[in-house]
Design an enzyme around this catalytic site. Structure first.
Site, PDB file in Angstrom:
ATOM      1  N   SER A  19       0.841  -1.203   0.000  1.00  0.00           N
ATOM      2  CA  SER A  19       0.000   0.000   0.000  1.00  0.00           C
ATOM      3  C   SER A  19       0.866   1.240   0.000  1.00  0.00           C
ATOM      4  O   SER A  19       2.051   1.204   0.302  1.00  0.00           O
ATOM      5  CB  SER A  19      -0.895   0.006   1.243  1.00  0.00           C
ATOM      6  OG  SER A  19      -0.101  -0.087   2.410  1.00  0.00           O
ATOM      7  N   ASP A  20       0.260   2.356  -0.342  1.00  0.00           N
ATOM      8  CA  ASP A  20       0.874   3.666  -0.220  1.00  0.00           C
ATOM      9  C   ASP A  20       0.581   4.154   1.208  1.00  0.00           C
ATOM     10  O   ASP A  20      -0.158   3.512   1.953  1.00  0.00           O
ATOM     11  CB  ASP A  20       0.244   4.603  -1.259  1.00  0.00           C
ATOM     12  CG  ASP A  20       1.135   5.780  -1.598  1.00  0.00           C
ATOM     13  OD1 ASP A  20       2.049   6.088  -0.824  1.00  0.00           O
ATOM     14  OD2 ASP A  20       0.904   6.397  -2.655  1.00  0.00           O
ATOM     15  N   ASP A  21       1.124   5.290   1.567  1.00  0.00           N
ATOM     16  CA  ASP A  21       0.923   5.839   2.903  1.00  0.00           C
ATOM     17  C   ASP A  21      -0.532   6.313   3.051  1.00  0.00           C
ATOM     18  O   ASP A  21      -0.867   7.417   2.642  1.00  0.00           O
ATOM     19  CB  ASP A  21       1.891   7.011   3.095  1.00  0.00           C
ATOM     20  CG  ASP A  21       1.879   7.543   4.513  1.00  0.00           C
ATOM     21  OD1 ASP A  21       1.234   6.928   5.377  1.00  0.00           O
ATOM     22  OD2 ASP A  21       2.520   8.577   4.741  1.00  0.00           O
ATOM     23  N   GLY A  22      -1.373   5.444   3.603  1.00  0.00           N
ATOM     24  CA  GLY A  22      -2.777   5.823   3.773  1.00  0.00           C
ATOM     25  C   GLY A  22      -3.697   5.310   2.671  1.00  0.00           C
ATOM     26  O   GLY A  22      -4.866   5.691   2.626  1.00  0.00           O
ATOM     27  N   SER A  23      -3.218   4.440   1.797  1.00  0.00           N
ATOM     28  CA  SER A  23      -4.102   3.946   0.729  1.00  0.00           C
ATOM     29  C   SER A  23      -4.795   2.641   1.110  1.00  0.00           C
ATOM     30  O   SER A  23      -5.657   2.155   0.388  1.00  0.00           O
ATOM     31  CB  SER A  23      -3.343   3.765  -0.592  1.00  0.00           C
ATOM     32  OG  SER A  23      -2.475   2.662  -0.553  1.00  0.00           O
TER      33      SER A  23
END
Ligand SMILES: *[C@@H]1O[C@H](CO)[C@@H](O)[C@H](O)[C@H]1NC(C)=O
Ligand SMILES: *[C@@H]1O[C@H](CO)[C@@H](O)[C@H](O)[C@H]1NC(C)=O
Ligand SMILES: *[C@@H]1O[C@H](CO)[C@@H](O)[C@H](O)[C@H]1NC(C)=O
Ligand SMILES: *[C@@H]1O[C@H](CO)[C@@H](O)[C@H](O)[C@H]1NC(C)=O
Ligand SMILES: *[C@@H]1O[C@H](CO)[C@@H](O)[C@H](O)[C@H]1NC(C)=O
Ligand SMILES: *[C@@H]1O[C@H](CO)[C@@H](O)[C@H](O)[C@H]1NC(C)=O
Ligand SMILES: *[C@@H]1O[C@H](CO)[C@@H](O)[C@H](O)[C@H]1NC(C)=O
Ligand SMILES: *[C@@H]1O[C@H](CO)[C@@H](O)[C@H](O)[C@H]1NC(C)=O
Ligand SMILES: *[C@@H]1O[C@H](CO)[C@@H](O)[C@H](O)[C@H]1NC(C)=O
Ligand SMILES: CC(=O)N[C@H]1CO[C@H](CO)[C@@H](O)[C@@H]1O
Length: 843
Positions: free
Chosen positions: A271-275
């Site tokens: 994941s991305d930061d907060g995805s």
């Protein structure tokens, strides 16, 4: 501690009876050996050790994107860092040219070389993985904030560039984490907290949903991913946005069916930061690692809270996530590690992103473990030479009346514009490069890095000019009208620098929330050019920008005799530009998108105001973005896709189409061992509470993510031998159906350098595939160095994929010649300068 005795009873009910049946750790082809090692490794792990490798320890830590470790086996986990222009937050590392410039170069070798160098710097700093290269956004809207991190709105050019970037980066030994998967085409509304709280709304309740039909999805946005996966891409980052109102990071369809199924991706999805937006759903949907670990971006709230970590341990124990899925996640992660050979002599992490101190806390939030955190290792080697070369070989010469350029020992030069000089706060003076001060050589956000130095254009030009005894004047204030008038009326040549900038959505510059609000030059650039041109008959405009800017206010002014588009060239920007201005390098860049006359000519734009609580981004234009749109509606662009001038000229002749005799068609490999025996599953043996409760031997750190059950968590169900679903085990080859890559046709042309200096020509091949497809689509290019008077034969190879369209009914690629279509072939110097034509007859 846990009182409930474990009931050894496996519940399959949650798995069966749903449509959920992802492909399980494949391990075929080039990945077979890596998978064997990975399975062996994973089979030694306990439940919490497995969970540790899937979960980032939290962004509160010194380095983002670092998973937990396995002390028992002396395994230090998987560390990663941004990104596409270098080791983000590090010192003594390079600031490379943006992906945009790699695309502008149309040079496979340079793309490979710079990506290799970038990967090597990450490796030397101890990063296992690099959050790069970027191929999403593709660039649907020219205003898109992160377009410059990627390549081009043309899927073929993007695909070739992405494939080379993946191959180059991974040749260094680092894992390339290709991003962002997928349909992430704007910054506005990508993240709820970011939009509502940081940018003050108007409020949304979910990230925007990109709604795109299946054919457009395959032919534009998914297309380049094939090339990356084909070349061994080991990591993929799932994006912030939703697709068809489902979060990408938990989309069974996109991650399991498409990426791991259709494309045969064998690495891991992070994941991305907060995805990440859920625990169980993202695990079942095909995500394999939660990079930063936390539930919210940058840990803005819920520090130390994770959808995985303790929650994943519990989800496995209570049967919500079958253990084979956890094994699959960890196997994919470890297979990538072995695939890149990181088990042999890989450097240890020796820097702390964003921290230049030598000593610091390993766990800053807890102020624990004071130690050396940064060796200040200089990892730059000779990469400045590569960066300078990318900068000069990517610059696009758009106008050059009466050979204004290259400069011929001018008597007096005026260098004008703030973009020509340094930022008075220093090259790294703005956080994450989010400002437009001084010369702009990269965009802001996670596509930025620290400059080890920044050669501004004025310094480079002055140095070069002094060697020729040229008088050099300058004005670096765009509004100093009197001084500008004075120097421009005296100079023989007026080098005028203007710019625009964009970046990632968490930061805002002049109310541009990542995406640009307009396509014009910033800082009154248009008026600056007009003012200089009023007094100077040789006005040369140099543009630093993340994409097209509108030039109508001055482009036809006869005093504007040359225009050079420089993109975002990184630390060597001044040298690269001077190399071209002075003719040490003959420009050979070509536009990777269209420069339109009016903003509305593009037909696509960013959605700036939410059209609902869950903003809907409808891709109604279908296949027609950028030049495909201009061609369809006969809109005259200012400079078309593929355009770029040289200091020499080229003539094209003799187009010849060769049909490649059909070999036995490559097809999907027959089922390898893994599908007959089923993937090895390694149930955590002797599961007892000590496998998942907090050990008394370690002290819990604040805001740190562990795999152990939180005190509030109780286990109600338990597991035994997991069964493995069989439905989707049919493996695809890496990159999908191998026959898509068979060469069906070769197109030969002959190109002559008809000018007086050596030069490189980017020749381009376009196809008209009929069937409602765009009139012309790029399907081949070659960059060829030709000496004056010489001729060179150039060959374009057409793969089956290049002459196919996506059939939504059959759900496969279909060759258009088999549909009875005569394919028209065009070869030339740009998408509208097509000297040669031919036809591939229907079969
Ligand atoms: C998980 O990783 C942490 C460090 O992030 C480490 O302290 C802990 O011992 C690891 N747990 C296991 C079970 O290996
Ligand atoms: C928007 O959301 C933020 C936080 O999510 C909240 O503080 C604010 O009151 C909301 N504004 C409106 C107009 O609802
Ligand atoms: C979105 O939904 C439409 C309608 O169901 C479907 O045709 C299309 O394939 C979906 N798009 C993607 C990218 O999955
Ligand atoms: C478990 O996940 C929930 C969200 O589903 C979150 O609120 C909670 O903090 C997580 N627990 C831990 C211990 O991280
Ligand atoms: C299992 O644990 C997860 C993570 O905390 C939780 O979300 C889920 O509801 C639990 N499922 C069952 C069946 O108890
Ligand atoms: C950089 O150094 C490497 C290894 O010494 C060499 O192969 C390469 O050609 C050099 N590149 C440039 C652009 O000088
Ligand atoms: C270019 O050169 C030609 C021939 O010398 C001259 O007639 C013309 O005015 C020049 N154009 C400009 C814009 O300087
Ligand atoms: C475009 O945006 C830039 C940056 O915000 C601003 O400086 C400029 O004035 C805008 N141009 C127009 C025509 O509004
Ligand atoms: C071009 O420059 C000359 C010399 O300064 C000036 O007289 C003329 O007006 C300029 N032309 C334009 C279109 O600005
Ligand atoms: C010195 C000189 O010729 N300056 C002229 C530059 O152009 C402006 C118009 O923009 C004139 O007002 C100046 O006289």
């Amino acid at each position: 501690m846990l009182a409930t005795p474990l009931l050894l009873l496996f519940s399959t009910s949650l798995v069966q009876g749903t449509s959920y049946h992802p492909p399980v750790s494949p391990g075929y082809g080039q990945w077979a050996a890596a998978y064997e090692k990975a399975r062996h490794f994973v089979c030694q792990l306990t439940l919490t050790e497995k969970v540790n490798l899937t979960t980032g320890v939290g962004t509160g830590q010194t380095v983002g994107y670092s998973t937990g470790i396995i002390p028992r086996l002396n395994f230090r986990g998987i560390a990663g860092d941004d990104g596409p222009t270098g080791v983000r937050g590090a010192d003594y590392s390079s600031a490379f040219a943006a992906g945009l410039n790699l695309a502008m170069s149309w040079d496979r070798e340079l793309i490979y070389m710079q990506s290799y160098a970038n990967g090597a710097e990450h490796k030397a700093k101890g990063d296992n993985s690099v959050m790069a290269p970027v191929v999403g956004p593709l660039g649907r809207a020219p205003e898109g904030g992160r377009n410059f991190e990627g390549f081009s709105p043309d899927p073929y050019l993007s695909g070739i560039a992405f494939g080379e970037a993946v191959a180059g980066m991974q040749a260094s030994g680092a894992i390339a984490v290709g991003k962002h998967f997928i349909l992430y085409e704007q910054e506005h509304f990508r993240e709820v907290v970011e939009w509502n709280d940081w940018h003050a709304g108007p409020n949304i309740t979910e990230p925007y949903s990109s709604n795109c039909d299946d054919r457009t999805f395959h032919e534009l946005y998914l297309f380049p991913w094939y090339d990356g996966v084909k070349n061994g891409l080991a990591g993929v980052m799932c994006s912030y946005n939703q697709v068809n109102d489902t979060q990408v990071c938990q989309s069974d369809h996109l991650l399991n069916d498409i990426l791991k199924g259709e494309l045969g991706f064998q690495g891991y999805v992070t994941s991305d930061d907060g995805s990440q937006h859920s625990g169980i759903d993202s695990a079942l949907g095909g995500m394999d690692m939660t990079g930063p670990g936390e539930t919210s971006p940058n840990g803005v709230s819920g520090l130390g809270e994770s959808f995985w970590g303790p929650n994943l341990t519990l989800s496995v124990l209570n049967g919500s996530v079958p253990e084979w899925r956890l094994d699959d996640m960890v196997t994919r992660i470890m297979a990538s590690y072995y695939y890149l050979g990181q088990d042999e002599d890989y450097p240890e992490l020796n820097f702390a992103s964003g921290d230049f101190d030598t000593y610091g806390y390993e766990y800053p939030k807890a102020e624990l473990d004071w130690r050396k955190i940064n060796d200040h290792r200089d990892v730059r080697k000779n990469h400045s030479a590569i960066i300078r070369k990318v900068g000069s070989n990517s610059a696009v010469l758009l106008k050059n009346t009466n050979n204004t350029l290259p400069l011929k020992r001018p008597k007096q030069i005026a260098v004008i514009g703030e973009d020509a000089g340094p930022n008075k706060y220093g090259p790294n003076g703005c956080p994450d490069r989010a400002c437009d001060l001084g010369t702009v050589a990269m965009g802001w956000g996670s596509g930025s890095t620290n400059f080890p130095y920044l050669v501004d254009p004025l310094s480079a030009i002055q140095q070069r000019a002094l060697a020729e005894d040229t008088v050099v004047q300058y004005v670096l204030d765009n509004w100093a009208k009197d001084q500008i008038d004075a120097v421009s009326s005296q100079a023989s040549v007026c080098l005028t620098f203007i710019n625009a900038i964009s970046g990632e959505g968490y930061l805002e510059v002049d109310k541009n929330y990542g995406d640009r609000n307009n396509l014009t030059a910033w800082k009154d650039g248009d008026n600056l050019v007009k003012q200089v041109a009023a007094n100077c008959t040789q006005t040369v405009v140099v543009v630093h920008a993340p994409g097209p800017i509108l030039m109508e206010e001055w482009i036809e002014n006869p005093n504007v005799t040359a225009v050079l588009f420089a993109g975002f060239p990184g630390q060597e920007t001044g040298n690269s530009i001077a190399d071209v201005l002075y003719g040490d390098v003959n420009p050979s860049g070509k536009l990777p998108w269209t420069v339109g006359k009016r903003r509305k000519d593009y037909g696509t734009d960013v959605l700036y105001e939410p059209n609902g609580l869950v903003p809907q981004l409808d891709f109604n234009e279908g296949l027609f973005i950028d030049y495909r749109h201009f061609d369809k509606h006969d809109i005259e662009p200012r400079f078309e896709f593929g355009f770029g001038l040289s200091y020499t000229t080229f003539a094209y002749r003799n187009l010849r189409i060769e049909s490649v005799p059909m070999k036995a068609t490559s097809s999907l490999p027959s089922s390898p061992a893994s599908s007959t025996t089923g993937p090895t599953i390694c149930p955590s043996t002797s599961l007892n509470p000590s496998d998942y409760t907090f050990p008394s031997t370690i002290s819990s750190l604040t805001d740190y993510i562990y795999p152990y059950l939180a005190p509030s968590m109780t286990v109600t169900t338990s597991l035994t031998t997991p069964t493995v679903p069989v439905e989707r085990q049919t493996p695809q080859a890496q990159g999908g159906d191998p026959s898509l890559y068979d060469i069906l046709y070769k197109v030969h042309v002959n190109i002559k350098n008809t000018g007086k200096v050596p030069g490189q020509e980017v020749s381009q091949l376009y196809l008209d595939l009929g069937n409602g497809e765009p009139k012309r689509q790029l399907r081949g290019f070659q960059k060829t160095m030709i000496q004056p008077g010489d001729k060179r034969d150039v060959t374009f190879e057409l793969r089956r994929r290049d002459v196919s369209i996506w059939d939504v009914v059959q759900q496969k690629w279909v060759e258009v010649t088999e549909l009875g279509t005569n394919v028209k072939v065009f070869v030339g110097a740009s998408s509208r300068d097509l000297h040669l034509r031919g036809v591939i007859p229907a079969r």
